[in-house]
Design a protein around this motif. Structure first.
Motif, PDB file in Angstrom:
ATOM      1  N   ARG A 228      51.479  50.254  -0.062  1.00 43.36           N
ATOM      2  CA  ARG A 228      52.219  49.091  -0.802  1.00 43.36           C
ATOM      3  C   ARG A 228      51.247  48.279  -1.362  1.00 43.36           C
ATOM      4  N   HIS A 229      49.685  48.186  -0.923  1.00 38.97           N
ATOM      5  CA  HIS A 229      48.950  47.370  -1.324  1.00 38.97           C
ATOM      6  C   HIS A 229      47.555  48.077  -2.023  1.00 38.97           C
ATOM      7  N   HIS A 230      47.472  49.270  -1.807  1.00 37.28           N
ATOM      8  CA  HIS A 230      46.140  49.865  -2.362  1.00 37.28           C
ATOM      9  C   HIS A 230      46.428  51.197  -2.832  1.00 37.28           C
ATOM     10  N   GLN A 231      45.530  51.764  -4.082  1.00 36.81           N
ATOM     11  CA  GLN A 231      45.596  52.938  -4.596  1.00 36.81           C
ATOM     12  C   GLN A 231      44.192  53.641  -4.837  1.00 36.81           C
ATOM     13  N   LEU A 232      44.171  54.993  -4.487  1.00 36.56           N
ATOM     14  CA  LEU A 232      42.779  55.582  -4.620  1.00 36.56           C
ATOM     15  C   LEU A 232      43.073  56.517  -5.654  1.00 36.56           C
ATOM     16  N   VAL A 233      42.238  56.671  -6.735  1.00 35.87           N
ATOM     17  CA  VAL A 233      42.523  57.546  -7.793  1.00 35.87           C
ATOM     18  C   VAL A 233      41.082  58.351  -8.053  1.00 35.87           C
ATOM     19  N   SER A 234      41.244  59.637  -8.311  1.00 40.03           N
ATOM     20  CA  SER A 234      40.289  60.565  -8.430  1.00 40.03           C
ATOM     21  C   SER A 234      39.927  60.441 -10.136  1.00 40.03           C
ATOM     22  N   PHE A 241      28.116  64.217  -8.624  1.00 47.44           N
ATOM     23  CA  PHE A 241      28.546  63.026  -8.134  1.00 47.44           C
ATOM     24  C   PHE A 241      30.279  63.189  -8.105  1.00 47.44           C
ATOM     25  N   ILE A 242      30.600  62.348  -7.370  1.00 44.78           N
ATOM     26  CA  ILE A 242      32.100  61.936  -7.170  1.00 44.78           C
ATOM     27  C   ILE A 242      32.504  60.551  -7.710  1.00 44.78           C
ATOM     28  N   VAL A 243      33.606  60.364  -8.436  1.00 43.93           N
ATOM     29  CA  VAL A 243      33.791  59.008  -9.071  1.00 43.93           C
ATOM     30  C   VAL A 243      35.099  58.819  -8.848  1.00 43.93           C
ATOM     31  N   GLU A 244      35.315  57.801  -8.118  1.00 43.03           N
ATOM     32  CA  GLU A 244      37.032  57.212  -7.923  1.00 43.03           C
ATOM     33  C   GLU A 244      37.179  55.843  -8.073  1.00 43.03           C
ATOM     34  N   ARG A 245      38.572  55.661  -8.256  1.00 43.39           N
ATOM     35  CA  ARG A 245      38.947  53.998  -8.767  1.00 43.39           C
ATOM     36  C   ARG A 245      39.666  53.449  -7.561  1.00 43.39           C
ATOM     37  N   LEU A 246      39.447  52.543  -6.915  1.00 39.04           N
ATOM     38  CA  LEU A 246      40.098  51.807  -6.099  1.00 39.04           C
ATOM     39  C   LEU A 246      40.865  50.697  -6.538  1.00 39.04           C
ATOM     40  N   ASP A 247      42.401  50.506  -6.399  1.00 41.97           N
ATOM     41  CA  ASP A 247      43.002  49.210  -6.880  1.00 41.97           C
ATOM     42  C   ASP A 247      43.191  48.582  -5.456  1.00 41.97           C
ATOM     43  N   VAL A 248      42.642  47.454  -5.390  1.00 44.27           N
ATOM     44  CA  VAL A 248      42.773  46.560  -4.223  1.00 44.27           C
ATOM     45  C   VAL A 248      43.525  45.454  -4.390  1.00 44.27           C
ATOM     46  N   ASP A 250      44.930  43.398  -1.167  1.00 43.21           N
ATOM     47  CA  ASP A 250      44.523  42.430  -0.206  1.00 43.21           C
ATOM     48  C   ASP A 250      43.154  42.934   0.671  1.00 43.21           C
ATOM     49  N   LEU A 251      43.248  43.545   1.628  1.00 44.29           N
ATOM     50  CA  LEU A 251      42.270  44.147   2.577  1.00 44.29           C
ATOM     51  C   LEU A 251      42.464  45.538   2.643  1.00 44.29           C
ATOM     52  N   TYR A 252      41.534  45.998   2.214  1.00 44.68           N
ATOM     53  CA  TYR A 252      41.193  47.554   1.932  1.00 44.68           C
ATOM     54  C   TYR A 252      40.242  48.362   2.859  1.00 44.68           C
ATOM     55  N   PRO A 253      40.683  48.748   3.844  1.00 44.25           N
ATOM     56  CA  PRO A 253      39.119  49.427   4.889  1.00 44.25           C
ATOM     57  C   PRO A 253      39.123  50.753   4.111  1.00 44.25           C
ATOM     58  N   ILE A 254      37.703  51.274   3.969  1.00 38.01           N
ATOM     59  CA  ILE A 254      37.140  52.129   3.518  1.00 38.01           C
ATOM     60  C   ILE A 254      36.566  53.217   4.420  1.00 38.01           C
ATOM     61  N   ALA A 255      37.013  54.515   4.509  1.00 38.22           N
ATOM     62  CA  ALA A 255      36.340  55.340   5.342  1.00 38.22           C
ATOM     63  C   ALA A 255      34.832  55.493   5.280  1.00 38.22           C
ATOM     64  N   ALA A 256      34.168  55.541   6.276  1.00 42.73           N
ATOM     65  CA  ALA A 256      32.818  55.910   6.175  1.00 42.73           C
ATOM     66  C   ALA A 256      32.663  57.414   6.042  1.00 42.73           C
ATOM     67  N   ILE A 257      31.567  57.624   5.097  1.00 49.79           N
ATOM     68  CA  ILE A 257      31.212  59.017   5.007  1.00 49.79           C
ATOM     69  C   ILE A 257      29.861  59.314   5.519  1.00 49.79           C
ATOM     70  N   CYS A 303      41.283  43.086  -7.024  1.00 47.98           N
ATOM     71  CA  CYS A 303      40.351  43.766  -7.751  1.00 47.98           C
ATOM     72  C   CYS A 303      40.683  45.173  -8.099  1.00 47.98           C
ATOM     73  N   GLN A 304      39.827  45.821  -9.206  1.00 52.65           N
ATOM     74  CA  GLN A 304      39.712  47.152  -9.314  1.00 52.65           C
ATOM     75  C   GLN A 304      38.243  47.686  -9.386  1.00 52.65           C
ATOM     76  N   ALA A 305      38.030  48.760  -8.470  1.00 46.90           N
ATOM     77  CA  ALA A 305      36.803  48.969  -8.257  1.00 46.90           C
ATOM     78  C   ALA A 305      36.601  50.453  -8.527  1.00 46.90           C
ATOM     79  N   LEU A 306      35.092  50.954  -8.876  1.00 40.34           N
ATOM     80  CA  LEU A 306      34.645  52.271  -8.962  1.00 40.34           C
ATOM     81  C   LEU A 306      34.011  52.660  -7.532  1.00 40.34           C
ATOM     82  N   ARG A 307      33.975  53.693  -6.976  1.00 38.87           N
ATOM     83  CA  ARG A 307      33.431  54.083  -6.009  1.00 38.87           C
ATOM     84  C   ARG A 307      32.511  55.374  -6.458  1.00 38.87           C
TER      85      ARG A 307
END
Length: 311
Positions: A228-234, A241-248, A250-257, A303-307
């Protein structure tokens, strides 16, 4: 460890504009900035940490001192593998090509595959039109009609283009974009729009071109996950490289890799980026490197962020 931010390295090329300072609230006396190198491990532009206990260290020092705890388990490169830039093209960039892993050693260059994500609407040339021959392209250069032989792509904000080594390309004037690339600065100019102050590299450039290049240019995004709060898009997945978009929202915990670092760029909005040992402001135009050893990472805000990370 904490999210690491670097001093931007500004490059003043003839085609550069004046939007990077204004759009991203940069303090600089430079009136023209073509490129802002955000993460770079190169002698001709070395990133220096600007925050936290590592302030003043170069990115290359971090690679040497931290090794896999920075880059990721199994990553044993002697320098940081990627180069990330913001590019402001007030005028057309040269029509150019980069070598790939096969042609770079033959041409004594560095292989370079890259991709662009549009930060505003803009246009690029990418790929020769179907059926165009080497002879036709050679003949077009002195006649100032090279662009007639190339595919032109008009792009909206957030759309992305993939440029593997061997693909002829150019960024069109008026474009503002984020570039993710292999750590390379090998460029072969084929045509420079009538500019006479910079050399062309026709012999190397024509040797590097892939004439049968028919792979997709414009990238298609794929939804990976959402709640309901976040989206992860490839956006892109390549050998480099791998590039993804994060739509945040509120609070979005991101898995460690553990096998790769993670780089985050804020495209829109604002918030806070955090790792286990610190929190940093996350605003439009900011790029952070999170080392692989960080067991907890997250973004808080709207925010909207690139990973960007390694495969």
């Amino acid at each position: 460890m904490y999210p690491i931010r670097f001093e931007p390295i500004y490059q003043d090329y003839v085609w550069g504009g004046d939007r990077i300072a204004g759009e991203f609230h940069r303090r600089t006396d430079q009136s023209r900035i073509a490129e802002s190198w955000e993460v770079s491990d190169r002698e001709d532009g070395m990133s220096i940490v600007m925050n936290g206990q590592l302030k003043g260290k170069t990115l290359h020092q971090l690679v040497v001192e931290m090794g896999e705890t920075l880059l990721g388990i199994g990553q044993k490169g002697k320098r940081f593998p990627l180069l990330l830039k913001i590019i402001d093209a007030k005028e057309n960039l040269s029509i150019q090509v980069h070598p790939d892993e096969r042609t770079a050693p033959l041409l004594k260059g560095e292989p370079k595959t890259e991709m662009w994500i549009m930060l505003k609407e803009g246009s690029v040339y990418a790929g020769v039109k179907k059926g165009v021959t080497e002879e036709q392209l050679r003949e077009a250069i002195p006649c100032n009609r090279v662009e007639e032989l190339l595919e032109k792509w008009d792009l909206k904000r957030g759309e992305a283009v993939y440029i593997p080594g061997g693909r002829v390309h150019a960024i069109c004037g008026g474009s503002l974009l984020y570039e993710i690339q292999q750590n390379s600065n090998t460029t072969y100019r084929l045509y420079d729009w009538g500019r006479t102050t910079r050399a062309l590299h026709l012999q190397e450039g024509f040797a590097a071109i892939h004439w049968q290049d028919r792979n997709p240019v414009k990238l298609t995004t794929h939804h990976l996950s959402s709640d309901r709060h976040h989206q992860l898009v490839s956006i892109a997945s390549s050998p480099f490289f791998i590039v993804e978009r994060l739509d945040v929202f509120d609070l979005y915990p991101i898995a460690a890799i553990p096998t790769t670092f993670q780089i985050f760029f804020c495209m829109e909005g604002e918030g806070t980026i955090w790792a286990e040992a610190g929190r940093e402001p996350f605003q439009v135009g900011m790029t952070y490197l999170v080392p692989s050893l960080c067991k907890s990472v997250g973004i808080e805000g709207k925010c909207q962020a690139l990973r960007i990370r390694l495969p």
